[in-house]
Design a protein around this motif. Structure first.
Motif, short mmCIF file in Angstrom:
data_model
loop_
_atom_site.label_atom_id
_atom_site.label_comp_id
_atom_site.label_asym_id
_atom_site.label_seq_id
_atom_site.Cartn_x
_atom_site.Cartn_y
_atom_site.Cartn_z
N SER A 56 0.87 -1.18 0.00
CA SER A 56 0.00 0.00 0.00
C SER A 56 0.91 1.23 0.00
O SER A 56 2.11 1.14 0.26
CB SER A 56 -0.89 0.01 1.24
N PHE A 57 0.34 2.39 -0.29
CA PHE A 57 1.15 3.60 -0.29
C PHE A 57 1.75 3.83 1.10
O PHE A 57 2.92 4.17 1.22
CB PHE A 57 0.32 4.82 -0.72
N TYR A 60 4.65 1.57 1.55
CA TYR A 60 5.77 2.03 0.73
C TYR A 60 6.50 3.17 1.42
O TYR A 60 7.73 3.16 1.52
CB TYR A 60 5.28 2.46 -0.65
N ARG A 70 5.72 13.57 0.62
CA ARG A 70 4.76 12.54 0.23
C ARG A 70 4.28 12.69 -1.22
O ARG A 70 3.95 11.70 -1.85
CB ARG A 70 3.57 12.53 1.19
N TYR A 74 4.54 9.67 -3.66
CA TYR A 74 3.35 9.13 -4.35
C TYR A 74 3.64 8.93 -5.84
O TYR A 74 3.27 7.91 -6.43
CB TYR A 74 2.14 10.03 -4.14
N TYR A 77 5.75 5.93 -6.12
CA TYR A 77 4.93 4.76 -5.82
C TYR A 77 4.12 4.32 -7.05
O TYR A 77 4.06 3.14 -7.38
CB TYR A 77 4.00 5.07 -4.66
#
Length: 78
Positions: A56-57, A60, A70, A74, A77
C-alpha cells in the motif's frame, strides 16, 4: 524463477529440480495459466501457493524510512 510458464515443458524442469536435496524453488508468473487448476495438477502435492499483493502507499512510505515529501513519494509509488 520468474515467468517460468514461458519455458517449454516447465513442469519437467521443476521436477528435475524438485528431486534435489535441500532445494527450495520459488516460481512466479503473471500469466493466468499459472493460476489454473492445470498447473496445480502438474505439480500436485509439491507446492504451497503464496498470494502476494503490492505494498500500500502507507507501507511504501514506511519502507523508505522517510515520511517527508509525500507528493514525490506518491509519484514514485505509482
Amino acid at each position: 524463477m520468474d515467468e517460468i510458464q514461458n519455458v517449454d515443458q516447465f513442469p519437467k524442469v521443476l521436477d528435475s529440480l524438485y528431486i534435489k536435496d535441500n532445494v527450495d524453488i520459488y516460481i512466479t508468473g503473471s500469466n493466468a495459466y499459472m493460476l489454473s487448476s492445470e498447473i496445480a495438477t502438474m505439480i500436485s502435492g509439491r507446492y504451497i501457493q503464496i498470494e502476494m499483493l503490492p505494498l500500500s502507499f502507507k507501507e511504501y512510505v514506511e519502507s523508505t524510512g522517510n515520511m517527508n515529501d509525500r507528493r514525490i513519494k506518491y509519484t514514485e509509488y505509482l
